[in-house]
Scaffold this motif. Structure first.
Motif, PDB file in Angstrom:
ATOM      1  N   ALA A  96       1.039  -1.056   0.526  1.00  0.00           N
ATOM      2  CA  ALA A  96      -0.091   0.278  -0.051  1.00  0.00           C
ATOM      3  C   ALA A  96       0.741   0.607   0.027  1.00  0.00           C
ATOM      4  CB  ALA A  96      -0.584  -0.030   1.745  1.00  0.00           C
ATOM      5  N   CYS A  97       0.374   2.137  -0.957  1.00  0.00           N
ATOM      6  CA  CYS A  97       1.332   3.723  -1.036  1.00  0.00           C
ATOM      7  C   CYS A  97       0.893   4.562  -0.205  1.00  0.00           C
ATOM      8  CB  CYS A  97       1.840   3.645  -1.959  1.00  0.00           C
ATOM      9  SG  CYS A  97       0.765   3.583  -3.095  1.00  0.00           S
ATOM     10  N   GLY A  98       0.616   5.146   0.426  1.00  0.00           N
ATOM     11  CA  GLY A  98       0.315   7.012   0.867  1.00  0.00           C
ATOM     12  C   GLY A  98       0.837   7.997  -0.661  1.00  0.00           C
ATOM     13  N   THR A  99      -0.155   8.572  -1.048  1.00  0.00           N
ATOM     14  CA  THR A  99      -0.518   9.128  -2.172  1.00  0.00           C
ATOM     15  C   THR A  99      -1.249  10.636  -1.796  1.00  0.00           C
ATOM     16  OG1 THR A  99       0.334   9.498  -4.626  1.00  0.00           O
ATOM     17  CG2 THR A  99      -1.901   8.068  -3.509  1.00  0.00           C
ATOM     18  N   THR A 100      -1.709  11.392  -3.364  1.00  0.00           N
ATOM     19  CA  THR A 100      -2.971  12.291  -3.036  1.00  0.00           C
ATOM     20  C   THR A 100      -3.707  12.027  -4.323  1.00  0.00           C
ATOM     21  OG1 THR A 100      -0.867  13.818  -4.811  1.00  0.00           O
ATOM     22  CG2 THR A 100      -1.029  14.178  -2.437  1.00  0.00           C
ATOM     23  N   LEU A 101      -4.606  12.787  -3.857  1.00  0.00           N
ATOM     24  CA  LEU A 101      -5.647  12.372  -5.409  1.00  0.00           C
ATOM     25  C   LEU A 101      -4.721  12.912  -6.717  1.00  0.00           C
ATOM     26  CD1 LEU A 101      -8.458  11.348  -5.588  1.00  0.00           C
ATOM     27  CD2 LEU A 101      -9.614  13.327  -4.995  1.00  0.00           C
ATOM     28  N   GLY A 102      -5.046  14.236  -6.658  1.00  0.00           N
ATOM     29  CA  GLY A 102      -3.918  14.662  -7.822  1.00  0.00           C
ATOM     30  C   GLY A 102      -3.061  13.514  -8.756  1.00  0.00           C
ATOM     31  N   SER A 103      -2.626  12.934  -8.440  1.00  0.00           N
ATOM     32  CA  SER A 103      -1.115  12.431  -8.370  1.00  0.00           C
ATOM     33  C   SER A 103      -1.604  10.655  -9.554  1.00  0.00           C
ATOM     34  CB  SER A 103       0.467  11.818  -7.496  1.00  0.00           C
ATOM     35  OG  SER A 103      -0.744  10.729  -6.370  1.00  0.00           O
ATOM     36  N   VAL A 104      -3.040  10.644  -9.086  1.00  0.00           N
ATOM     37  CA  VAL A 104      -3.138   9.360  -9.389  1.00  0.00           C
ATOM     38  C   VAL A 104      -4.273   9.571 -10.787  1.00  0.00           C
ATOM     39  CG1 VAL A 104      -4.602   7.109  -9.508  1.00  0.00           C
ATOM     40  CG2 VAL A 104      -2.865   8.199  -7.505  1.00  0.00           C
ATOM     41  N   LEU A 105      -4.967  10.848 -10.207  1.00  0.00           N
ATOM     42  CA  LEU A 105      -6.311  10.866 -10.826  1.00  0.00           C
ATOM     43  C   LEU A 105      -5.889  12.571 -11.754  1.00  0.00           C
ATOM     44  CD1 LEU A 105      -9.468  10.517 -11.575  1.00  0.00           C
ATOM     45  CD2 LEU A 105     -10.191  11.615  -9.833  1.00  0.00           C
ATOM     46  N   ASP A 106      -5.790  12.345 -13.055  1.00  0.00           N
ATOM     47  CA  ASP A 106      -5.972  13.735 -13.830  1.00  0.00           C
ATOM     48  C   ASP A 106      -6.838  13.479 -14.782  1.00  0.00           C
ATOM     49  OD1 ASP A 106      -4.727  15.923 -14.792  1.00  0.00           O
ATOM     50  OD2 ASP A 106      -3.097  15.420 -15.992  1.00  0.00           O
ATOM     51  N   GLY A 107      -8.549  14.244 -14.012  1.00  0.00           N
ATOM     52  CA  GLY A 107      -9.742  14.673 -14.683  1.00  0.00           C
ATOM     53  C   GLY A 107      -9.679  13.005 -14.630  1.00  0.00           C
ATOM     54  N   GLU A 108     -10.148  12.126 -16.173  1.00  0.00           N
ATOM     55  CA  GLU A 108     -10.641  11.846 -16.056  1.00  0.00           C
ATOM     56  C   GLU A 108      -9.037  10.220 -16.555  1.00  0.00           C
ATOM     57  OE1 GLU A 108     -13.828  10.381 -16.122  1.00  0.00           O
ATOM     58  OE2 GLU A 108     -14.589  12.121 -14.694  1.00  0.00           O
ATOM     59  N   THR A 109      -8.335  10.230 -16.563  1.00  0.00           N
ATOM     60  CA  THR A 109      -7.025   9.486 -16.521  1.00  0.00           C
ATOM     61  C   THR A 109      -6.343   9.489 -15.252  1.00  0.00           C
ATOM     62  OG1 THR A 109      -6.660  11.276 -18.747  1.00  0.00           O
ATOM     63  CG2 THR A 109      -5.108  10.064 -18.137  1.00  0.00           C
ATOM     64  N   LEU A 110      -6.528   8.846 -15.671  1.00  0.00           N
ATOM     65  CA  LEU A 110      -5.495   7.647 -14.675  1.00  0.00           C
ATOM     66  C   LEU A 110      -4.204   7.046 -14.654  1.00  0.00           C
ATOM     67  CD1 LEU A 110      -8.498   4.673 -13.671  1.00  0.00           C
ATOM     68  CD2 LEU A 110      -7.878   6.818 -12.593  1.00  0.00           C
ATOM     69  N   GLN A 111      -3.424   7.374 -13.270  1.00  0.00           N
ATOM     70  CA  GLN A 111      -1.966   7.586 -13.516  1.00  0.00           C
ATOM     71  C   GLN A 111      -1.643   6.240 -13.013  1.00  0.00           C
ATOM     72  OE1 GLN A 111      -0.203  11.204 -13.146  1.00  0.00           O
ATOM     73  NE2 GLN A 111      -1.568  12.245 -15.083  1.00  0.00           N
ATOM     74  N   VAL A 112      -1.185   5.132 -13.337  1.00  0.00           N
ATOM     75  CA  VAL A 112      -0.243   3.885 -12.284  1.00  0.00           C
ATOM     76  C   VAL A 112       0.883   4.490 -11.553  1.00  0.00           C
ATOM     77  CG1 VAL A 112       0.544   1.899 -11.921  1.00  0.00           C
ATOM     78  CG2 VAL A 112      -0.921   2.591 -14.114  1.00  0.00           C
ATOM     79  N   PRO A 113       0.985   4.379 -10.627  1.00  0.00           N
ATOM     80  CA  PRO A 113       1.868   4.794  -9.354  1.00  0.00           C
ATOM     81  C   PRO A 113       3.381   4.104 -10.233  1.00  0.00           C
ATOM     82  CG  PRO A 113       0.106   4.558  -8.359  1.00  0.00           C
ATOM     83  CD  PRO A 113       0.049   3.789  -9.217  1.00  0.00           C
ATOM     84  N   PRO A 114       4.299   4.593  -9.741  1.00  0.00           N
ATOM     85  CA  PRO A 114       5.640   4.081 -10.097  1.00  0.00           C
ATOM     86  C   PRO A 114       5.680   3.395  -9.098  1.00  0.00           C
ATOM     87  CG  PRO A 114       6.089   6.249  -9.199  1.00  0.00           C
ATOM     88  CD  PRO A 114       4.650   5.982  -9.443  1.00  0.00           C
ATOM     89  N   GLU A 115       5.155   2.750  -7.635  1.00  0.00           N
ATOM     90  CA  GLU A 115       5.862   1.666  -7.441  1.00  0.00           C
ATOM     91  C   GLU A 115       4.762   0.382  -7.130  1.00  0.00           C
ATOM     92  OE1 GLU A 115       5.758   5.683  -5.124  1.00  0.00           O
ATOM     93  OE2 GLU A 115       4.005   4.472  -5.911  1.00  0.00           O
ATOM     94  N   PHE A 116       3.550   1.021  -8.621  1.00  0.00           N
ATOM     95  CA  PHE A 116       3.474  -0.591  -8.682  1.00  0.00           C
ATOM     96  C   PHE A 116       3.670  -0.951 -10.126  1.00  0.00           C
ATOM     97  CE2 PHE A 116      -0.260   1.622  -6.242  1.00  0.00           C
ATOM     98  CZ  PHE A 116      -0.204   1.112  -5.740  1.00  0.00           C
ATOM     99  N   PRO A 117       3.922  -2.770 -10.186  1.00  0.00           N
ATOM    100  CA  PRO A 117       3.788  -2.979 -11.491  1.00  0.00           C
ATOM    101  C   PRO A 117       3.304  -2.507 -12.857  1.00  0.00           C
ATOM    102  CG  PRO A 117       2.942  -4.965 -10.400  1.00  0.00           C
ATOM    103  CD  PRO A 117       2.642  -3.491  -9.395  1.00  0.00           C
ATOM    104  N   ALA A 118       3.346  -2.867 -14.013  1.00  0.00           N
ATOM    105  CA  ALA A 118       3.713  -1.626 -14.872  1.00  0.00           C
ATOM    106  C   ALA A 118       2.058  -2.799 -15.149  1.00  0.00           C
ATOM    107  CB  ALA A 118       4.493  -2.549 -16.630  1.00  0.00           C
TER     108      ALA A 118
END
Length: 170
Positions: free
Chosen positions: A78-100
């Motif tokens: 589990a990783c602590g992050t912010t909503l904006g680092s994962v969610l950019d409008g309707e686009t989802l961004q995989v955090p670097p801590e997770f496998p591709a």
């Protein structure tokens, strides 16, 4: 005239200093709001075979506190992050801590917004995994497999027999 100019500069300053909202459906949340994402090991049943999949899911504050206390969980990390680092409008961004090859859960945006609100109402839960850190010391177990596409078929044998006096007025 100076009063009007001071008022305009105050209004302008407040307008540009506000933080961006994270999503159109969540004007109460900003991109800086706290969120915990977990990497869950789940399974999909296809043609009688079971396949393992890695799923990125938001973890609500109550669930995180239970997981930290040691209940068995399908979350590897589990990783602590912010909503904006994962969610950019309707686009989802995989955090670097997770496998591709990890995929986002169903209804991820809706669940992430709801989860972020749990941390706003229970801010002390944010101390378990600070922003930018990863935690892996969970009681990881696959004893009870999470099958994502399972259907539950209810039979008459599943009915519970009630006592004969249950619906009688005595």
């Amino acid at each position: 005239m100076t009063f009007y100019l001071d008022f305009v500069s105050i209004v302008t300053e407040r307008t540009f200093m506000s933080t961006a909202t994270a999503h159109v459906n969540a004007p109460d949340l900003s991109t800086d709001d706290y969120l915990v994402l977990g990497l869950a090991t789940c399974f999909i049943k296809e043609d009688g075979e079971v396949h393992e999949v890695k799923v990125i899911e938001p973890i609500p504050s109550a669930a995180l506190e239970a997981i930290i206390k040691g209940i068995p969980t399908s979350y590897q990390i589990a990783c602590g992050t912010t909503l904006g680092s994962v969610l950019d409008g309707e686009t989802l961004q995989v955090p670097p801590e997770f496998p591709a090859d990890a995929q986002f859960s169903d209804e991820f945006i809706f669940r992430a917004i709801a989860t972020t609100r749990t941390y706003k109402s229970r801010s002390q839960a944010q101390s378990h995994i600070p922003v930018g850190t990863v935690r892996q010391d969970f009681n990881y177990s696959l004893e009870r497999k999470r099958v994502l596409n399972s259907t539950r078929i209810v039979n008459t044998e599943d009915n519970v027999k009630q006592h004969s006096h249950t619906h009688k007025v005595l």
